[in-house]
Design a protein around this motif. Sequence first.
Motif, short mmCIF file in Angstrom:
data_model
loop_
_atom_site.label_atom_id
_atom_site.label_comp_id
_atom_site.label_asym_id
_atom_site.label_seq_id
_atom_site.Cartn_x
_atom_site.Cartn_y
_atom_site.Cartn_z
N ARG A 149 0.82 -1.20 0.00
CA ARG A 149 0.00 0.00 0.00
C ARG A 149 0.86 1.26 0.00
N HIS A 150 1.97 1.16 0.67
CA HIS A 150 2.92 2.27 0.71
C HIS A 150 4.32 1.72 0.43
N LEU A 151 5.07 2.46 -0.37
CA LEU A 151 6.41 2.03 -0.73
C LEU A 151 7.33 3.24 -0.72
N VAL A 152 8.40 3.13 0.01
CA VAL A 152 9.38 4.22 0.07
C VAL A 152 10.67 3.73 -0.55
N ARG A 153 11.20 4.50 -1.48
CA ARG A 153 12.45 4.15 -2.14
C ARG A 153 13.35 5.38 -2.19
N ARG A 154 14.64 5.12 -2.25
CA ARG A 154 15.60 6.20 -2.46
C ARG A 154 15.86 6.34 -3.94
N ARG A 155 16.26 7.51 -4.34
CA ARG A 155 16.56 7.75 -5.75
C ARG A 155 17.57 6.71 -6.26
N GLY A 156 17.28 6.18 -7.44
CA GLY A 156 18.16 5.20 -8.04
C GLY A 156 17.78 3.75 -7.75
N GLN A 157 16.90 3.54 -6.77
CA GLN A 157 16.47 2.17 -6.46
C GLN A 157 15.36 1.74 -7.42
N GLU A 158 14.97 0.49 -7.28
CA GLU A 158 13.88 -0.04 -8.09
C GLU A 158 12.62 -0.16 -7.25
N ALA A 159 11.50 0.09 -7.89
CA ALA A 159 10.20 -0.08 -7.22
C ALA A 159 9.40 -1.14 -7.98
N ARG A 160 8.82 -2.07 -7.23
CA ARG A 160 7.96 -3.10 -7.83
C ARG A 160 6.58 -3.02 -7.19
N LEU A 161 5.58 -2.81 -8.01
CA LEU A 161 4.22 -2.70 -7.53
C LEU A 161 3.43 -3.89 -8.08
N ARG A 162 2.65 -4.50 -7.20
CA ARG A 162 1.94 -5.72 -7.59
C ARG A 162 0.43 -5.50 -7.61
N CYS A 163 -0.22 -6.20 -8.50
CA CYS A 163 -1.67 -6.10 -8.62
C CYS A 163 -2.25 -7.47 -8.94
N SER A 164 -3.16 -7.92 -8.08
CA SER A 164 -3.91 -9.15 -8.36
C SER A 164 -5.32 -8.76 -8.75
N PRO A 165 -5.75 -9.06 -9.98
CA PRO A 165 -7.07 -8.63 -10.42
C PRO A 165 -8.19 -9.38 -9.71
N MET A 166 -9.39 -8.90 -9.90
CA MET A 166 -10.55 -9.59 -9.36
C MET A 166 -10.64 -10.98 -9.97
N LYS A 167 -11.21 -11.88 -9.23
CA LYS A 167 -11.38 -13.24 -9.72
C LYS A 167 -12.18 -13.23 -11.01
N GLY A 168 -11.67 -13.92 -12.00
CA GLY A 168 -12.37 -14.00 -13.28
C GLY A 168 -12.03 -12.88 -14.25
N HIS A 169 -11.23 -11.90 -13.80
CA HIS A 169 -10.84 -10.80 -14.68
C HIS A 169 -9.50 -11.12 -15.33
N SER A 170 -9.45 -10.89 -16.64
CA SER A 170 -8.22 -11.20 -17.36
C SER A 170 -7.55 -9.96 -17.94
N HIS A 171 -8.14 -8.79 -17.66
CA HIS A 171 -7.61 -7.55 -18.21
C HIS A 171 -7.18 -6.65 -17.04
N VAL A 172 -5.99 -6.11 -17.15
CA VAL A 172 -5.43 -5.27 -16.09
C VAL A 172 -4.96 -3.94 -16.66
N TYR A 173 -5.20 -2.90 -15.92
CA TYR A 173 -4.82 -1.54 -16.34
C TYR A 173 -4.07 -0.89 -15.19
N TRP A 174 -3.06 -0.14 -15.54
CA TRP A 174 -2.33 0.64 -14.53
C TRP A 174 -2.52 2.13 -14.81
N TYR A 175 -2.75 2.87 -13.71
CA TYR A 175 -2.91 4.32 -13.79
C TYR A 175 -2.00 4.97 -12.76
N ARG A 176 -1.68 6.21 -13.04
CA ARG A 176 -0.89 7.00 -12.11
C ARG A 176 -1.71 8.23 -11.71
N GLN A 177 -1.66 8.58 -10.44
CA GLN A 177 -2.41 9.74 -9.96
C GLN A 177 -1.51 10.61 -9.12
#
Lengths: 113, 114
Positions: free
Chosen positions: B9-37
């Motif tokens: 839910r929250h991720l803190v990184r220092r400049r130059g590091q890598e960030a990995r964000l995970r998303c498990s879709p709803m059951k039965g959903h095969s389409h995933v979208y990523w947005y930035r806000q």
Amino acid sequence: QQQVKQSPQSLIVQKGGIPIINCAYENTAFDYFPWYQQFPGKGPALLIAIRPDVSEKKEGRFTISFNKSAKQFSLHIMDSQPGDSATYFCAASKRGNNNDMRFGAGTRLTVKP
Amino acid sequence: NAGVMQNPRHLVRRRGQEARLRCSPMKGHSHVYWYRQLPEEGLKFMVYLQKENIIDESGMPKERFSAEFPKEGPSILRIQQVVRGDSAAYFCASSPGDGPQPQHFGDGTRLSIL
């Protein structure tokens, strides 16, 4: 390129008032228009949606009005409550285009007790 | 928003590091979208994926950003060599299929870059 323009940016109403949020789109290929409600710290939640074959859709206290010729649609919240205070986003997508959905910039609604 | 699970839910990184964000879709959903806000702004489309395929990545920066949705497991949004400007909330949504259908959102990952 902003394909969906939303106004106003913020809105304050008294409890019981009827806030109206407006959106305009450019692409006539859009044919699905949902509204999302977002509370702080949460993801957007689908509120109500309309397709262009109808001019109005009502679900509970929420109504969408749709004007295809003007390429505009709006959200009306009847008898607004403090619990309706949230950010509202309109969106539009087009059939057969991989569900490519474009969002408006959002309206922050405050309903005062 | 129950159903689409994002972590962390929250991720803190220092400049130059890598960030990995995970998303498990709803059951039965095969389409995933990523947005930035960004704060006080709307949702900006980044990428649309189906299982093992990137369908549309037109909203994703060409460098440092990548996304995948493997046959098994969650969808991953990966940001390499993070910079301060990457600080934002990243939301994942899923839908059951193609065409204009409602997208169901997770509660997002708030990424902060120190």
